[in-house]
Motif scaffolding. Structure first.
Motif, PDB file in Angstrom:
ATOM      1  N   LYS A 194       0.840  -1.196   0.000  1.00 33.88           N
ATOM      2  CA  LYS A 194       0.000   0.000   0.000  1.00 33.88           C
ATOM      3  C   LYS A 194       0.879   1.252   0.000  1.00 33.88           C
ATOM      4  O   LYS A 194       2.047   1.204   0.398  1.00 33.88           O
ATOM      5  CB  LYS A 194      -0.913   0.003   1.227  1.00 33.88           C
ATOM      6  CG  LYS A 194      -1.911  -1.150   1.250  1.00 33.88           C
ATOM      7  CD  LYS A 194      -2.764  -1.113   2.499  1.00 33.88           C
ATOM      8  CE  LYS A 194      -3.760  -2.263   2.519  1.00 33.88           C
ATOM      9  NZ  LYS A 194      -4.591  -2.263   3.754  1.00 33.88           N
ATOM     10  N   ALA A 195       0.287   2.353  -0.424  1.00 32.25           N
ATOM     11  CA  ALA A 195       1.046   3.593  -0.568  1.00 32.25           C
ATOM     12  C   ALA A 195       1.668   4.050   0.748  1.00 32.25           C
ATOM     13  O   ALA A 195       2.753   4.638   0.758  1.00 32.25           O
ATOM     14  CB  ALA A 195       0.159   4.697  -1.137  1.00 32.25           C
ATOM     15  N   ASP A 196       0.989   3.796   1.864  1.00 33.23           N
ATOM     16  CA  ASP A 196       1.488   4.274   3.160  1.00 33.23           C
ATOM     17  C   ASP A 196       2.217   3.194   3.954  1.00 33.23           C
ATOM     18  O   ASP A 196       2.543   3.387   5.122  1.00 33.23           O
ATOM     19  CB  ASP A 196       0.337   4.844   3.995  1.00 33.23           C
ATOM     20  CG  ASP A 196      -0.772   3.825   4.246  1.00 33.23           C
ATOM     21  OD1 ASP A 196      -0.699   2.702   3.689  1.00 33.23           O
ATOM     22  OD2 ASP A 196      -1.713   4.157   4.990  1.00 33.23           O
TER      23      ASP A 196
ATOM     24  N   TYR B 280      -2.674   0.880 -14.592  1.00 36.74           N
ATOM     25  CA  TYR B 280      -3.756   0.682 -13.620  1.00 36.74           C
ATOM     26  C   TYR B 280      -3.208   0.666 -12.197  1.00 36.74           C
ATOM     27  O   TYR B 280      -3.784   1.281 -11.286  1.00 36.74           O
ATOM     28  CB  TYR B 280      -4.482  -0.639 -13.895  1.00 36.74           C
ATOM     29  CG  TYR B 280      -5.513  -0.575 -14.993  1.00 36.74           C
ATOM     30  CD1 TYR B 280      -6.545   0.362 -14.965  1.00 36.74           C
ATOM     31  CD2 TYR B 280      -5.478  -1.463 -16.064  1.00 36.74           C
ATOM     32  CE1 TYR B 280      -7.503   0.414 -15.970  1.00 36.74           C
ATOM     33  CE2 TYR B 280      -6.429  -1.419 -17.080  1.00 36.74           C
ATOM     34  CZ  TYR B 280      -7.435  -0.478 -17.021  1.00 36.74           C
ATOM     35  OH  TYR B 280      -8.380  -0.427 -18.012  1.00 36.74           O
TER      36      TYR B 280
ATOM     37  N   GLN C 292      -2.012   4.345 -11.278  1.00 37.87           N
ATOM     38  CA  GLN C 292      -3.066   5.329 -11.062  1.00 37.87           C
ATOM     39  C   GLN C 292      -3.829   5.053  -9.768  1.00 37.87           C
ATOM     40  O   GLN C 292      -4.321   5.985  -9.128  1.00 37.87           O
ATOM     41  CB  GLN C 292      -4.022   5.384 -12.257  1.00 37.87           C
ATOM     42  CG  GLN C 292      -4.926   4.203 -12.458  1.00 37.87           C
ATOM     43  CD  GLN C 292      -5.793   4.366 -13.714  1.00 37.87           C
ATOM     44  OE1 GLN C 292      -5.449   5.097 -14.631  1.00 37.87           O
ATOM     45  NE2 GLN C 292      -6.916   3.673 -13.738  1.00 37.87           N
ATOM     46  N   ASP C 293      -3.894   3.807  -9.353  1.00 36.83           N
ATOM     47  CA  ASP C 293      -4.507   3.505  -8.059  1.00 36.83           C
ATOM     48  C   ASP C 293      -3.676   4.102  -6.928  1.00 36.83           C
ATOM     49  O   ASP C 293      -4.229   4.683  -5.980  1.00 36.83           O
ATOM     50  CB  ASP C 293      -4.642   1.990  -7.872  1.00 36.83           C
ATOM     51  CG  ASP C 293      -5.776   1.399  -8.693  1.00 36.83           C
ATOM     52  OD1 ASP C 293      -6.619   2.170  -9.195  1.00 36.83           O
ATOM     53  OD2 ASP C 293      -5.817   0.163  -8.839  1.00 36.83           O
ATOM     54  N   LEU C 294      -2.353   3.974  -7.015  1.00 40.46           N
ATOM     55  CA  LEU C 294      -1.476   4.556  -6.000  1.00 40.46           C
ATOM     56  C   LEU C 294      -1.588   6.075  -5.988  1.00 40.46           C
ATOM     57  O   LEU C 294      -1.597   6.707  -4.921  1.00 40.46           O
ATOM     58  CB  LEU C 294      -0.024   4.158  -6.246  1.00 40.46           C
ATOM     59  CG  LEU C 294       0.490   2.828  -5.728  1.00 40.46           C
ATOM     60  CD1 LEU C 294       1.963   2.680  -6.055  1.00 40.46           C
ATOM     61  CD2 LEU C 294       0.286   2.692  -4.221  1.00 40.46           C
ATOM     62  N   LEU C 295      -1.662   6.652  -7.169  1.00 40.34           N
ATOM     63  CA  LEU C 295      -1.699   8.111  -7.304  1.00 40.34           C
ATOM     64  C   LEU C 295      -3.092   8.689  -7.074  1.00 40.34           C
ATOM     65  O   LEU C 295      -3.267   9.911  -7.063  1.00 40.34           O
ATOM     66  CB  LEU C 295      -1.215   8.519  -8.704  1.00 40.34           C
ATOM     67  CG  LEU C 295       0.252   8.211  -9.023  1.00 40.34           C
ATOM     68  CD1 LEU C 295       0.526   8.400 -10.508  1.00 40.34           C
ATOM     69  CD2 LEU C 295       1.178   9.090  -8.193  1.00 40.34           C
ATOM     70  N   ASN C 296      -4.075   7.806  -6.909  1.00 34.50           N
ATOM     71  CA  ASN C 296      -5.476   8.224  -6.747  1.00 34.50           C
ATOM     72  C   ASN C 296      -5.935   9.061  -7.939  1.00 34.50           C
ATOM     73  O   ASN C 296      -6.535  10.126  -7.786  1.00 34.50           O
ATOM     74  CB  ASN C 296      -5.661   9.004  -5.444  1.00 34.50           C
ATOM     75  CG  ASN C 296      -7.132   9.148  -5.051  1.00 34.50           C
ATOM     76  OD1 ASN C 296      -7.965   8.313  -5.406  1.00 34.50           O
ATOM     77  ND2 ASN C 296      -7.451  10.208  -4.338  1.00 34.50           N
ATOM     78  N   LYS C 297      -5.635   8.548  -9.150  1.00 31.43           N
ATOM     79  CA  LYS C 297      -5.999   9.212 -10.392  1.00 31.43           C
ATOM     80  C   LYS C 297      -6.853   8.280 -11.246  1.00 31.43           C
ATOM     81  O   LYS C 297      -6.775   7.061 -11.127  1.00 31.43           O
ATOM     82  CB  LYS C 297      -4.744   9.603 -11.190  1.00 31.43           C
ATOM     83  CG  LYS C 297      -3.830  10.590 -10.486  1.00 31.43           C
ATOM     84  CD  LYS C 297      -4.431  11.992 -10.442  1.00 31.43           C
ATOM     85  CE  LYS C 297      -3.442  12.995  -9.890  1.00 31.43           C
ATOM     86  NZ  LYS C 297      -4.013  14.372  -9.839  1.00 31.43           N
ATOM     87  N   ASP C 298      -7.629   8.877 -12.115  1.00 31.41           N
ATOM     88  CA  ASP C 298      -8.382   8.115 -13.110  1.00 31.41           C
ATOM     89  C   ASP C 298      -7.891   8.511 -14.492  1.00 31.41           C
ATOM     90  O   ASP C 298      -8.265   9.563 -15.028  1.00 31.41           O
ATOM     91  CB  ASP C 298      -9.890   8.393 -12.995  1.00 31.41           C
ATOM     92  CG  ASP C 298     -10.527   7.673 -11.813  1.00 31.41           C
ATOM     93  OD1 ASP C 298     -10.112   6.539 -11.526  1.00 31.41           O
ATOM     94  OD2 ASP C 298     -11.422   8.255 -11.182  1.00 31.41           O
TER      95      ASP C 298
ATOM     96  N   ASP D 154      -8.980  12.486 -15.042  1.00 33.66           N
ATOM     97  CA  ASP D 154      -7.700  13.150 -14.803  1.00 33.66           C
ATOM     98  C   ASP D 154      -6.844  13.254 -16.056  1.00 33.66           C
ATOM     99  O   ASP D 154      -5.766  13.866 -16.019  1.00 33.66           O
ATOM    100  CB  ASP D 154      -6.924  12.419 -13.699  1.00 33.66           C
ATOM    101  CG  ASP D 154      -7.622  12.527 -12.350  1.00 33.66           C
ATOM    102  OD1 ASP D 154      -7.873  13.672 -11.926  1.00 33.66           O
ATOM    103  OD2 ASP D 154      -7.936  11.490 -11.744  1.00 33.66           O
TER     104      ASP D 154
END
Length: 373
Positions: free
Chosen positions: A208-210, A330, A333-339, A350
């Motif tokens: 996970k990112a954190d 994919y 972009q999930d890590l970056l919270n982008k679509d 985005d």
């Protein structure tokens, strides 16, 4: 020669040291932090003699830097180029050369959109890869160069000008300039926009990112077989695209050939043992309890959002399926919270923030090919 450099990172420092060490050159720097630069830049050369490059003028005001320049080099992240090109556009003199080191990220489209190319006979060029590997040790004062290339592959937007820029750059950089056939050999280069995302995906795909790591792993020295396998698949997808484009793009070598490797095992050994990459860490940042992924790193912002996704954009134009590239996008972009990517198409909300081809009025293979022919 009067040379303008735009930027303030590793390559900008190196260029000032390399080009400014020749007293016949006048070096002018456009940067956001002019007060932090010294009159001289020291290049600590791990492979030879150190260099001292003089910096003649430095400012954050393009009107004070650009108008006298015969050669302008952008040493900027892809996402920063458009704003800088718009900033310098009113002050570029006639017959000026403008280049980017390196040039992927739709640099040529941005120049075509914002610069008076025909009116002022402005000539556009770019390198396929950077001329050296370096890291800033003292901002505005010193840079450590671990590797200076013996040669640099370069393309021009007008192919008829490739010999002229090659003749200009070779003595300036004291290296062989390898002329490319078409600017697309820069735009679709399988260097950082393929190399870095492949490694990051193998390294970070299951966390996970954190999530906190106890240490920051080396990026290349710990390169593994999975990273190579993903890289090879992505490279094969790009070459499937290249086969669809009716130009001579032989200047983009398959990565196995570029790294003189026969398979994923040999590529792993090669990438993990390159001396110039020794000690380079992964894109993570130090926190109180350890290290977490640095989502603001250029490995994410430049190499994915303004690199890999732009390659995907061209593949979509030519109806080329890119399952491995899609897989990596994919994940990122999930890590970056982008679509960005939706059902295999760059139609996420985005995408408006990216330099996709429709924003340059290119929405078909025919329009694309017409631009580069």
């Amino acid at each position: 020669m009067v040379i303008g450099i735009c930027g303030g990172g590793n390559i900008a420092h190196s260029l000032i040291g390399l080009l400014g060490s020749d007293s016949s050159n006048e070096i002018r720097l456009l940067t956001r932090k002019p007060n932090e630069w010294q009159k001289q830049i020291c290049v600590i050369n791990r492979e030879g003699e150190d260099l001292i490059g003089k910096l003649d003028f430095v400012s954050d005001d393009a009107s004070q830097i650009i108008s006298k320049c015969e050669l302008i080099i952008l040493a900027l992240p892809s996402q920063a180029r458009e704003s800088v090109i718009k900033q310098i556009a009113p002050f570029v003199a006639k017959n000026t050369w403008i280049g980017s080191f390196p040039g992927m990220g739709n640099f040529e489209l941005i120049c075509h959109k914002h610069l008076p190319l025909s009116e002022k006979n402005i000539r556009i060029f770019a390198s396929q890869r950077v001329p050296c590997i370096a890291r800033v040790s003292k901002y505005g004062e010193e840079v450590v160069m671990t590797s200076k290339k013996d040669s640099m592959a370069v393309a021009t937007l007008n192919p008829n000008l490739i010999e002229e820029i090659s003749t200009l750059l070779s003595p300036l950089f004291d290296m062989q300039i390898l002329p490319l056939n078409n600017f697309l050999e820069v735009t679709l280069s399988t260097s950082n926009p393929i190399l870095h995302p492949a490694r990051m995906y193998a390294l970070f795909k299951d966390i996970k990112a954190d999530e906190v790591w106890g240490e920051n792993p080396t990026f290349y020295e710990s390169w593994n077989l999975e990273s190579s396998e993903i890289l090879i698949k992505m490279d094969e997808e790009v070459h499937t695209l290249l086969d669809k484009i009716p130009f001579d793009l032989s200047g983009i070598k398959p990565l196995l050939e570029h790294y003189d490797s026969a398979n994923a095992e040999e590529l792993t050994q090669k990438l993990s043992s390159i001396q110039a990459f020794k000690g380079l860490l992964s894109p993570m940042k130090k926190m109180d309890k350890g290290f977490v992924i640095d989502l603001e790193s250029r490995y994410f912002i430049e190499d994915i959002s303004f690199g890999l996704i732009l390659i995907k954009d061209i593949a979509h134009l030519f109806s080329i399926n890119t399952p491995t590239i899609d897989q990596v996008i994919y994940w990122a972009q999930d890590l970056l919270n982008k679509d960005y990517l939706l059902a295999g198409k760059l139609e996420g909300v985005d995408c408006v923030d990216l330099l996709l081809h429709p924003s340059f009025s290119i929405s078909s293979p025919e329009e694309f090919l017409n631009f580069y022919q």
